[in-house]
Enzyme design. Structure first.
Site, mmCIF file in Angstrom:
data_model
loop_
_atom_site.group_PDB
_atom_site.id
_atom_site.type_symbol
_atom_site.label_atom_id
_atom_site.label_comp_id
_atom_site.label_asym_id
_atom_site.label_seq_id
_atom_site.Cartn_x
_atom_site.Cartn_y
_atom_site.Cartn_z
ATOM 1 N N CYS A 155 17.775 -41.339 -31.757
ATOM 2 C CA CYS A 155 19.112 -40.814 -31.631
ATOM 3 C C CYS A 155 20.153 -41.648 -31.775
ATOM 4 C CB CYS A 155 19.049 -40.156 -30.349
ATOM 5 S SG CYS A 155 17.772 -38.805 -29.804
ATOM 6 N N GLY A 195 19.883 -39.784 -36.170
ATOM 7 C CA GLY A 195 19.604 -38.642 -35.891
ATOM 8 C C GLY A 195 20.216 -37.640 -36.565
ATOM 9 N N ASN A 197 18.759 -41.978 -26.027
ATOM 10 C CA ASN A 197 18.182 -42.634 -27.228
ATOM 11 C C ASN A 197 16.756 -43.469 -26.613
ATOM 12 O OD1 ASN A 197 18.519 -45.311 -29.602
ATOM 13 N ND2 ASN A 197 17.384 -43.556 -29.616
ATOM 14 N N GLY A 198 15.608 -43.088 -27.106
ATOM 15 C CA GLY A 198 14.297 -43.498 -26.453
ATOM 16 C C GLY A 198 13.352 -42.509 -26.272
ATOM 17 N N TYR A 257 14.493 -51.604 -40.582
ATOM 18 C CA TYR A 257 14.931 -50.128 -41.191
ATOM 19 C C TYR A 257 15.897 -49.321 -40.351
ATOM 20 C CZ TYR A 257 13.975 -45.398 -42.662
ATOM 21 O OH TYR A 257 14.032 -43.915 -43.050
#
Ligand code: SF4
Length: 468
Positions: A9, A36, A111-112, A250
């Protein structure tokens, strides 16, 4: 099945006095779209204790229109763009998540991955919390809403003692926006200054895109509060830093800054190191677009061989919710890339990729280069072999689907159809990244998980529990 790994995210938080914070939040999540692409949402408080929330499935630009943003008034906003790592893709699981507790209503963007969310959800359920989603982020939001403390800073500190795993959060209350990075700092988070306010974001590229200048990458365990009183930073729990090394390889955008260094330069160094470790005679270096290009350029510069484009990426090959047929899936790489025959025919090619997951995309790209006339193809990968799954907010296949966890180097080389194959050594990777090289999580390469995980933890864990 897709042969890509996805970041979980992107999150943003905005305070903008006398102005619509939602517009900045929109452009913030728009520039975090690479993190995301399944759903997006924005929540605001408008200063009169009135809350506003709009969420939907799809890309940021297709979820929101001008009318939707006009209906998100207020000086305080948070935004989210999602790729699911726990729970199905649905509007209910889209974020920000709204929860109410003893201290009022809050919105949370996450996020996570909270690795002890199954236990926490059970505990919260016993206190009477009724969950409406199948996402670990709702568990995090309720844990926060029910954490003890007189202020939100105290409650966030208390939350940090219970939540385990990866979380970069933006939190919206009626009177402030908070940015929180977990005690290990698995996922990035930063903040910047606007002419008339403040922005918190997953990556610095989002600050650049809304005209904000980076002030600081938020440290592991830090809590940043922005509102009409300005900015306040509080230190919560700190543990050994474990920034995801894959952010450098990446996930993060190449123009973002991680640990004080632009990701593009880090990737160039990875490519240069790859050349030093495993060079082979060739006519040109090329890379699989887009994420492997900086490593390809780094390799070519170090080798003194020309870097040439051989595959043109179809810029419109974004995620859709229309399921392709098997035929289209097989042809997917052709839809994604068009070969530049002039640069390929009769050439000895060094092909740079940033990582190999199942190997299906790489094999298709190799085939495309072969049928376009490449004489030799030497595959060089700017990361070590991925042998283990991630449990800290990245959607990766199970271990038994990862090509490098099952096969020897020679078997991978044969399966991919290349003339030679080499991965970047772990030591070379650690030399290439900024900051102390023991301050990174590298569990998907080494299997050394910095926070214990339930290895059977599945993305659909809460769907399974709900069905029982
Ligand atoms: Fe990143 Fe791999 Fe660690 Fe997951 S396991 S946080 S992808 S380095």
């Amino acid at each position: 099945m897709e042969d890509q790994i996805h970041d979980a995210c992107g999150v943003v938080g905005v305070y903008r006095p006398q102005a619509e914070a939602s517009r900045i939040a929109f452009f913030g999540i728009f520039s975090l779209q690479h993190r995301g692409q399944e759903s997006a949402g924005i929540a605001t408080f408008d200063g009169s204790h009135r809350e506003h929330l709009y969420r939907g499935n799809g890309l940021v630009a297709s979820v929101f229109n001008e009318y939707d943003l006009e209906n998100l008034p207020g000086e305080l906003a948070i935004g989210h763009t999602r790729y699911s790592t726990t729970g199905i893709t649905s509007v209910e699981n889209a974020q920000p998540i709204r929860v109410s507790g003893p201290h009022g209503t809050i919105f949370v963007a996450h996020n996570g991955n909270i690795v002890n969310s199954v236990v926490l959800r059970k505990e919260l359920g016993e206190k009477g919390v009724k969950f409406t989603t199948t996402s670990d982020s709702e568990v995090a939001a309720y844990l926060l809403a029910y954490s003890p403390g007189l202020t939100w800073e105290e409650r966030i500190k208390s939350f940090m003692t219970r939540a385990q795993g990866a979380y970069s959060l933006t939190i919206l209350t009626n009177e402030a926006v908070y940015g929180v990075r977990d005690p290990h700092g698995f996922r990035p988070l930063c903040y910047g200054e606007l002419d008339d306010g403040w922005v918190i974001a997953s990556e610095t590229c989002a600050l650049d895109n809304v005209g904000s200048s980076l002030v600081k990458e938020i440290e592991p365990g830090e809590i940043v509060k922005i509102n009409s009183e300005g900015i306040a930073i509080t230190q919560g729990t700190v543990k050994k830093t474990q920034l995801c090394i894959f952010e450098n390889i990446y996930f993060s955008r190449p123009d973002s800054i991680l640990n004080g260094e632009q990701v593009y330069s880090t990737r160039e160094r990875m490519g240069a190191q790859l050349f030093r470790e495993s060079h082979v005679p060739a006519d040109l270096v090329t890379a699989i677009p887009d994420s492997a290009i900086p490593a390809g350029i780094g390799y070519a510069n170090e080798a003194g061989i020309p870097y040439k484009e051989t595959l043109i990426k179809n810029r419109n090959s974004g995620r859709t919710f229309i399921e392709p047929t098997q035929f289209l899936r097989d042809e997917a790489v052709r839809g994604k890339f068009t070969p530049l025959l002039k640069n390929i025919k009769g050439q000895r090619v060094i092909l740079i990729d940033d990582s190999i997951v199942r190997g299906t995309t790489t094999r298709q790209v190799v085939e495309l280069l072969r049928t376009s006339g490449a004489m030799e193809i030497h595959l060089r990968v700017s990361s070590p072999p991925i042998k283990f799954s991630c449990h800290y907010g990245i959607d990766m296949p199970n271990r038994d689907e990862l090509i490098a966890s099952n096969k020897s180097m020679i078997d991978i080389q044969k399966e991919l159809g290349v003339d030679s194959l080499a991965y970047l050594e772990m030591q070379g990777l650690k030399q290439s990244v900024a900051g102390r090289n023991d301050s990174y999580c590298d569990a998907c390469f080494t299997g050394e998980y910095p926070v214990p995980v339930q290895l059977e933890l599945s993305k659909m864990v809460f769907e399974k529990i709900a069905k029982k």
